[in-house]
Every structure is written in structure tokens, then in C-alpha cells.
Design a protein around this motif. Structure first.
Motif: not given
Ligand code: ADP
Ligand code: MG
Length: 243
Positions: A20-40
Motif C-alpha cells: 500500500i505504501h509503494l503504490a500510494h508513494g508511486l501515485a504521489l510521485a505523479g505516476d498512475s497506479v493500480a493496486l491489486l489485493d490478491l489476498d482473500p
């Protein structure tokens, strides 16, 4: 689109927190990000509930299944959050792969996948969908042992899915700099893994638990925390390493 799976067959090593921090951090850096939650179990989905905007825009096309979490940040929630997923239920990898292709076509820059603490069908799906794997390890005595098992799993995934499951790096998590054992384990990991060991280290910080209970990342909840600084450094390292 670059894709990174957070994987380790061990639970509680910081996969979800890193995802979640990597995904949000990349989004804050200006890139578009999709995070997939694959844990049931849906921990990532739950940990980001506080970031869903009140005025969520209507999504179309590849984004329809996704939850918007702010500008250029999207999440595919775990199916296990709203219904009980039986242990025998397997993910529909074809459908996920089609969704991922849709995101690629729509110009998403990064796919970040949070895997469950098992290398079952869900864990393998994460490896099959991603070019890179980031492996969080807790800086403790048995770290190296668990790692060698995971390296074997990655090697067999690479055979099965060519071009997938490449180790981007190992990141040490839950590090308590005051503990001598943590320093020893870190030295050991660096010696064994050389350039596969990420330079960024994730220190132990109680703010993570607090932020998760508010459904937010530390970038949203407490930007000046030790934890936010650590993940900021990891985000920059990933941006440089995957350039
Ligand atoms: P995993 O996904 O590998 O099971 P989590 O990311 O869910 O691991 O982390 C397990 C627990 O440890 C969670 O309660 C999380 O909030 C906490 N945690 C993770 N990283 C840290 C850290 N750096 N400092 C303190 N607590 C942490
Ligand atoms: Mg998890």
C-alpha cells in the motif's frame, strides 16, 4: 506498465504494508497506479478504506472494477472482503490478466499486487501477473532460511511464466535499529544478496498500526513519521531501479 508483486510465503513480514505504501508513494510521485489485493483476507483493501474519496468519480472501461483512491490511484479490492472465500476457491487468473491488459491499454504506469502469506493459487497468480517481485523480509534470525524457499518458488514461477517473477529485490522490514540482532541479520542479508538487497530499510514504527486503523497510508496519516520516510526512500529506489 511496470508490475510488482509483493510476495513472501510468510505472514506478518510487511507485504501488505509495503504494497500500500509503494503504490500510494508511486501515485504521489505523479505516476498512475493500480493496486491489486490478491489476498482473500483483504488486509490491503481494509487498510485503505479511509482513502476512498466522498465524490468517487464514475469509472469506465478497464477501471470499472476498480475503486478510486484519489488522483491517479486505483485499487481492485479483494473479493474476500465482502464474502467469505473458501480455501478451495481459486482466482480467475484469465479474468485478472484481461483486466491487467486493460489497465496497460489505458496507460496505467504501475501495477502493484499484494499476495497472500501462502504460495497457493492466489500467491502464484500474483507471480504470473507481474514482471517483478519485491520480497519483504523481517530482519530476524531465520530470515535467510525462509528466503531460500521463496527463491526456489520464484525460480519455478519463472520457468512456468517466462518473463515473470523476476526478483527486483529483497527489502528488510520491521527493523529495530537498536537491536544488535537486527543489524547482524541486515549485514548477513547484504552479504548474501549483494545488489538484490534494497538499500532502503523499513524501520519499525508504531504509526503504521495507527494509520491502518484509520484506513490510510502514512503518507496520508502522518507524513513526517519515520515509516513515511522509509517508504519514501523505497519508492525512489524502485523508481530508479525500474527506470
Ligand atoms: P503481511 O502482509 O506480510 O502479513 P503486514 O504488512 O500486514 O504483513 O504487517 C503485519 C503487521 O505488522 C501489521 O499489523 C502492520 O501494521 C505491522 N507492521 C508492518 N510493518 C511495520 C513496521 N515497519 N513497523 C511497525 N509495524 C509494522
Ligand atoms: Mg498481507
Amino acid at each position: 506498465m511496470r508490475s510488482i508483486a509483493l510476495a513472501n510465503q510468510k505472514g506478518g513480514v510487511g507485504k501488505t504494508t509495503t504494497a500500500i505504501h509503494l503504490a500510494h508513494g508511486l501515485a504521489l510521485a505523479g505516476d498512475s497506479v493500480a493496486l491489486l489485493d490478491l489476498d482473500p483476507q483483504g488486509n490491503a483493501t481494509l487498510a485503505l478504506q479511509g482513502m476512498i474519496p466522498d465524490d468517487e468519480p464514475d469509472a469506465e472501461g478497464a477501471f470499472e472494477a476498480l475503486q478510486n483512491l484519489g488522483s491517479n490511484f486505483w485499487m481492485l479490492p479483494s473479493p474476500g472482503v465482502h464474502r467469505n472465500i473458501d480455501r478451495r476457491t481459486v482466482p480467475d487468473v484469465k479474468k485478472l490478466a484481461t483486466l491487467v491488459e486493460g489497465l496497460r491499454g489505458a496507460g496505467i504506469d504501475w501495477l502493484v499486487v499484494d499476495c497472500p502469506p501462502r504460495m497457493d493459487a492466489w500467491g502464484y497468480a500474483g507471480l504470473e501477473l507481474c514482471e517483478h517481485v519485491l520480497l519483504p523480509v523481517q530482519a530476524e534470525f531465520f530470515a535467510m532460511h525462509g528466503l531460500s524457499q521463496m527463491m526456489q518458488t520464484l525460480a519455478s514461477a519463472r520457468k512456468q511464466f517466462p518473463g515473470r517473477g523476476n526478483l527486483l529485490g529483497v527489502v528488510a522490514t520491521l527493523v529495530d535499529g537498536r537491536e544488535e540482532i537486527a543489524r547482524e541479520v541486515l549485514d548477513d542479508l547484504r552479504e548474501n544478496l549483494a545488489d538484490k538487497m534494497m538499500r532502503s530499510v523499513i524501520l519499525r514504527d508504531l504509526s503504521f498500526v495507527e494509520a491502518a486503523s484509520h484506513g490510510k497510508t502514512l503518507f496520508d496519516y502522518r507524513i513526517d513519521s519515520k515509516g513515511a520516510l522509509c517508504y519514501g526512500s523505497l519508492v525512489r529506489e524502485v523508481l530508479d531501479g525500474c527506470a
